[in-house]
Design a protein around this motif. Structure first.
Motif, PDB file in Angstrom:
ATOM      1  N   THR A 189       0.819  -1.176   0.069  1.00 26.51           N
ATOM      2  CA  THR A 189       0.024  -0.003   0.143  1.00 26.51           C
ATOM      3  C   THR A 189       0.958   1.233   0.015  1.00 26.51           C
ATOM      4  OG1 THR A 189      -1.719  -1.327   1.141  1.00 26.51           O
ATOM      5  CG2 THR A 189      -1.770   1.309   1.122  1.00 26.51           C
ATOM      6  N   ARG A 190       2.017   1.166   0.783  1.00 29.95           N
ATOM      7  CA  ARG A 190       2.919   2.345   0.898  1.00 29.95           C
ATOM      8  C   ARG A 190       3.764   2.703  -0.386  1.00 29.95           C
ATOM      9  NH1 ARG A 190       5.688   2.338   6.964  1.00 29.95           N
ATOM     10  NH2 ARG A 190       3.983   1.671   7.933  1.00 29.95           N
ATOM     11  N   HIS A 191       4.053   1.482  -1.431  1.00 34.38           N
ATOM     12  CA  HIS A 191       5.008   1.589  -2.468  1.00 34.38           C
ATOM     13  C   HIS A 191       4.221   0.931  -3.550  1.00 34.38           C
ATOM     14  CE1 HIS A 191       8.656   2.301   0.088  1.00 34.38           C
ATOM     15  NE2 HIS A 191       7.913   1.656   1.089  1.00 34.38           N
ATOM     16  N   ASP A 192       4.280   1.722  -4.589  1.00 37.25           N
ATOM     17  CA  ASP A 192       3.572   1.440  -5.938  1.00 37.25           C
ATOM     18  C   ASP A 192       4.326   0.803  -7.064  1.00 37.25           C
ATOM     19  OD1 ASP A 192       4.796   3.771  -6.617  1.00 37.25           O
ATOM     20  OD2 ASP A 192       2.872   4.872  -7.170  1.00 37.25           O
ATOM     21  N   ASP A 193       5.927   0.738  -6.547  1.00 39.07           N
ATOM     22  CA  ASP A 193       6.699   0.310  -7.373  1.00 39.07           C
ATOM     23  C   ASP A 193       7.393  -1.093  -7.117  1.00 39.07           C
ATOM     24  OD1 ASP A 193       8.073   1.186  -5.084  1.00 39.07           O
ATOM     25  OD2 ASP A 193       9.672   2.587  -5.824  1.00 39.07           O
ATOM     26  N   THR A 194       6.613  -1.730  -6.182  1.00 44.66           N
ATOM     27  CA  THR A 194       7.061  -3.196  -6.021  1.00 44.66           C
ATOM     28  C   THR A 194       5.872  -4.076  -6.165  1.00 44.66           C
ATOM     29  OG1 THR A 194       6.129  -2.576  -3.568  1.00 44.66           O
ATOM     30  CG2 THR A 194       8.337  -2.424  -3.890  1.00 44.66           C
ATOM     31  N   PRO A 205      -3.021 -18.920   0.300  1.00 46.28           N
ATOM     32  CA  PRO A 205      -3.993 -18.793   1.431  1.00 46.28           C
ATOM     33  C   PRO A 205      -4.794 -17.605   1.289  1.00 46.28           C
ATOM     34  CG  PRO A 205      -1.770 -19.220   2.082  1.00 46.28           C
ATOM     35  CD  PRO A 205      -1.554 -18.939   0.751  1.00 46.28           C
ATOM     36  N   LEU A 206      -5.745 -17.538   2.083  1.00 46.08           N
ATOM     37  CA  LEU A 206      -6.817 -16.534   1.741  1.00 46.08           C
ATOM     38  C   LEU A 206      -6.383 -15.275   2.368  1.00 46.08           C
ATOM     39  CD1 LEU A 206      -9.834 -15.687   0.854  1.00 46.08           C
ATOM     40  CD2 LEU A 206     -10.558 -16.420   3.255  1.00 46.08           C
ATOM     41  N   ALA A 207      -5.659 -15.338   3.302  1.00 39.91           N
ATOM     42  CA  ALA A 207      -5.241 -14.293   4.226  1.00 39.91           C
ATOM     43  C   ALA A 207      -4.102 -13.325   3.263  1.00 39.91           C
ATOM     44  CB  ALA A 207      -4.408 -14.619   5.508  1.00 39.91           C
ATOM     45  N   LEU A 208      -3.746 -14.139   2.170  1.00 40.86           N
ATOM     46  CA  LEU A 208      -2.585 -13.264   1.368  1.00 40.86           C
ATOM     47  C   LEU A 208      -3.299 -12.817  -0.117  1.00 40.86           C
ATOM     48  CD1 LEU A 208       0.049 -15.898   1.794  1.00 40.86           C
ATOM     49  CD2 LEU A 208       0.219 -13.583   2.648  1.00 40.86           C
ATOM     50  N   SER A 209      -4.424 -13.235  -0.215  1.00 34.55           N
ATOM     51  CA  SER A 209      -5.321 -13.017  -1.415  1.00 34.55           C
ATOM     52  C   SER A 209      -5.617 -11.416  -1.836  1.00 34.55           C
ATOM     53  CB  SER A 209      -6.505 -13.748  -1.864  1.00 34.55           C
ATOM     54  OG  SER A 209      -7.464 -13.251  -0.613  1.00 34.55           O
ATOM     55  N   ASP A 210      -5.732 -10.666  -0.727  1.00 32.09           N
ATOM     56  CA  ASP A 210      -5.835  -9.256  -0.896  1.00 32.09           C
ATOM     57  C   ASP A 210      -4.847  -8.338  -1.029  1.00 32.09           C
ATOM     58  OD1 ASP A 210      -5.460  -9.457   1.524  1.00 32.09           O
ATOM     59  OD2 ASP A 210      -7.260  -8.219   2.222  1.00 32.09           O
ATOM     60  N   ILE A 211      -3.462  -8.614  -1.274  1.00 28.17           N
ATOM     61  CA  ILE A 211      -2.269  -8.017  -1.239  1.00 28.17           C
ATOM     62  C   ILE A 211      -2.186  -7.501  -2.476  1.00 28.17           C
ATOM     63  CG2 ILE A 211       0.067  -7.941  -1.068  1.00 28.17           C
ATOM     64  CD1 ILE A 211      -0.070 -10.230   0.813  1.00 28.17           C
ATOM     65  N   PRO A 212      -2.128  -6.120  -2.587  1.00 30.51           N
ATOM     66  CA  PRO A 212      -1.985  -5.427  -3.721  1.00 30.51           C
ATOM     67  C   PRO A 212      -0.611  -6.009  -4.618  1.00 30.51           C
ATOM     68  CG  PRO A 212      -2.399  -3.839  -2.168  1.00 30.51           C
ATOM     69  CD  PRO A 212      -2.088  -5.082  -1.480  1.00 30.51           C
ATOM     70  N   ARG A 213      -0.868  -6.079  -6.026  1.00 34.06           N
ATOM     71  CA  ARG A 213       0.323  -6.229  -6.751  1.00 34.06           C
ATOM     72  C   ARG A 213       0.955  -7.650  -6.531  1.00 34.06           C
ATOM     73  NH1 ARG A 213       0.498  -1.525  -5.641  1.00 34.06           N
ATOM     74  NH2 ARG A 213       2.564  -1.634  -4.568  1.00 34.06           N
ATOM     75  N   LEU A 214       0.159  -8.555  -6.202  1.00 37.86           N
ATOM     76  CA  LEU A 214       0.825 -10.058  -5.654  1.00 37.86           C
ATOM     77  C   LEU A 214       0.708 -10.921  -6.912  1.00 37.86           C
ATOM     78  CD1 LEU A 214       0.614 -11.684  -2.619  1.00 37.86           C
ATOM     79  CD2 LEU A 214      -0.562 -13.082  -4.472  1.00 37.86           C
ATOM     80  N   LYS A 215       1.720 -11.691  -7.070  1.00 35.18           N
ATOM     81  CA  LYS A 215       1.623 -12.559  -8.144  1.00 35.18           C
ATOM     82  C   LYS A 215       1.994 -13.927  -7.502  1.00 35.18           C
ATOM     83  CE  LYS A 215       4.602 -14.360 -12.026  1.00 35.18           C
ATOM     84  NZ  LYS A 215       6.056 -14.048 -12.957  1.00 35.18           N
ATOM     85  N   SER A 216       1.007 -15.002  -7.655  1.00 34.01           N
ATOM     86  CA  SER A 216       1.204 -16.217  -7.019  1.00 34.01           C
ATOM     87  C   SER A 216       1.344 -17.334  -8.177  1.00 34.01           C
ATOM     88  CB  SER A 216       0.182 -16.514  -6.113  1.00 34.01           C
ATOM     89  OG  SER A 216       0.245 -17.751  -5.286  1.00 34.01           O
ATOM     90  N   MET A 217       2.408 -17.948  -8.658  1.00 32.79           N
ATOM     91  CA  MET A 217       2.586 -18.848  -9.549  1.00 32.79           C
ATOM     92  C   MET A 217       2.586 -20.273  -8.796  1.00 32.79           C
ATOM     93  SD  MET A 217       6.622 -18.326 -10.161  1.00 32.79           S
ATOM     94  CE  MET A 217       6.851 -19.465 -11.358  1.00 32.79           C
ATOM     95  N   GLU A 218       2.340 -21.107  -9.733  1.00 26.33           N
ATOM     96  CA  GLU A 218       2.328 -22.508  -9.244  1.00 26.33           C
ATOM     97  C   GLU A 218       3.629 -22.966  -8.838  1.00 26.33           C
ATOM     98  OE1 GLU A 218      -0.310 -24.423  -8.722  1.00 26.33           O
ATOM     99  OE2 GLU A 218      -1.675 -22.864  -9.656  1.00 26.33           O
ATOM    100  N   ALA A 219       3.759 -23.854  -7.862  1.00 30.37           N
ATOM    101  CA  ALA A 219       5.028 -24.594  -7.444  1.00 30.37           C
ATOM    102  C   ALA A 219       5.814 -25.221  -8.621  1.00 30.37           C
ATOM    103  CB  ALA A 219       4.678 -25.317  -6.038  1.00 30.37           C
TER     104      ALA A 219
END
Length: 342
Positions: A189-194, A205-219
């Motif tokens: 939220t503080r940094h828009d360049d990350t 996990p659901l707890a991580l799902s609403d993090i801005p600009r998060l990419k979750s690739m398959e293992a």
């Protein structure tokens, strides 16, 4: 008395730990050992219908390396004909013997590990925690820390304005990274360049799902992950290991992975990291308090020159502690040992 061949011969009885075998034996040592005249082969035990007679013919007189686990029929064969084999080394990255099993499958795995410990002339462990845990359970427990596999990048990616924060742990590390969900949400939220990159795919996990600009690739599997590390560039790597984590037996392989991707790591201030990382020089050490993780991320993002310097220092340390020749010398010494079962 059984006569053993004079030409050194290693057979890896491979069950379900190909990555462990590759990291600690095949990649750093196999090619050089073969050039020196040692016969080295991998026997994938799950691919063949077990036959005691054929197994004995194949293994007789060879030094054996067993990594993590082995099928019960193979263990029974080795127990019944122990005198017909050379040195047995048991390569271990997880302690089941001193743990309290919760399920029947865990109890069975623990019993198999106990039998393999009894068979082995030497137990080779990948972390100091394991060395300490098993010291009273076997007369010879040796520490073999992980080697660096692959080249290190030139760090030009750190000149870019956009930086990636990476966590490439498996689902076994799920709870460790979930503990940092509020931190990652805050920093994004503080940094828009990350960008935050995880490797949990559909199991995010659901707890991580609403993090801005998060990419979750398959293992990725072991070989694919090694290729990915050689191509992927991150600025910051996360290595949380919380007090209640189930991963306290781990080696500092995560340090080498983060460094291979060109990043500076933020590590939990506990084993195995607290004796490897020089805080503020080649990485950052923090406690379990989320506020410390947030402050560490802000520090690396705000002072990018200092972060680049830490990345360079981390590479120097990776070359030093991850020298593959150290691992080659370890197995070379065991190839020439003339100590066989009585």
């Amino acid at each position: 008395m059984t006569a053993f061949p004079t030409t050194p011969r290693w057979i890896v009885l491979s069950d379900d730990a190909l990555a462990l075998e590759d990291i600690y034996f095949f990649l750093p040592a196999m090619s050089a050992l073969r050039k020196e005249g040692t016969r080295v082969e991998r026997f994938e035990t799950r691919r063949w219908k077990f036959s005691p007679r054929l197994a004995q013919a194949r293994l007789g007189g060879a030094c054996l390396l067993i990594a993590r686990t082995l099928g019960e029929e193979w263990i029974e064969m080795l127990e019944a004909h122990r005198e017909q084999h050379g040195r047995i080394c048991y390569l271990l990255d997880h302690d089941l013997v001193t743990a309290q099993p919760q399920e029947e499958s865990e109890r069975q795995a623990r019993e198999l590990q106990q039998r393999l410990l009894a068979l082995a002339d030497e137990v080779v462990v990948v972390s100091e925690q394991l060395q300490t845990a098993l010291a009273g359970l076997h007369p010879k427990v040796s520490l073999l820390t992980p080697p660096l596999t692959g080249a290190l990048p030139d760090l030009r990616h750190l000149d870019s304005q956009d930086w990636c924060i990476g966590f490439h742990g498996t689902l076994a590390h799920r709870d460790d990274i979930v503990a940092l969900a509020p931190v990652l949400r805050d920093i994004q939220t503080r940094h828009d360049d990350t960008e935050v990159e995880l490797m949990m795919g559909r199991h995010l996990p659901l707890a991580l799902s609403d993090i801005p600009r998060l990419k979750s690739m398959e293992a990725l599997g072991w070989e694919a992950f090694q290729d990915y590390c050689s191509r992927r560039r991150i600025a910051i790597g996360l290595a949380p290991l919380m007090a209640d984590s189930i991963n306290h037996d781990m080696s500092w392989r995560r340090f080498l992975d983060i460094t291979r991707m060109g990043g500076v790591g933020i590590y939990s201030r506990r084993a195995p990291y607290h004796e490897l990382i020089e805080d503020g020089v080649d990485g950052l050490l923090v406690g379990d308090d989320p506020a410390e993780w947030l402050a560490a991320l802000e520090r690396l993002l705000s002072d990018r020159d200092a972060t680049r310097a830490m990345a360079h220092n981390a590479q120097h340390k990776a070359h030093e502690v991850g020298d593959p020749l150290r691992v080659l010398d370890f197995w070379r010494a065991r190839s020439t040992m003339a100590t066989y079962p009585m």
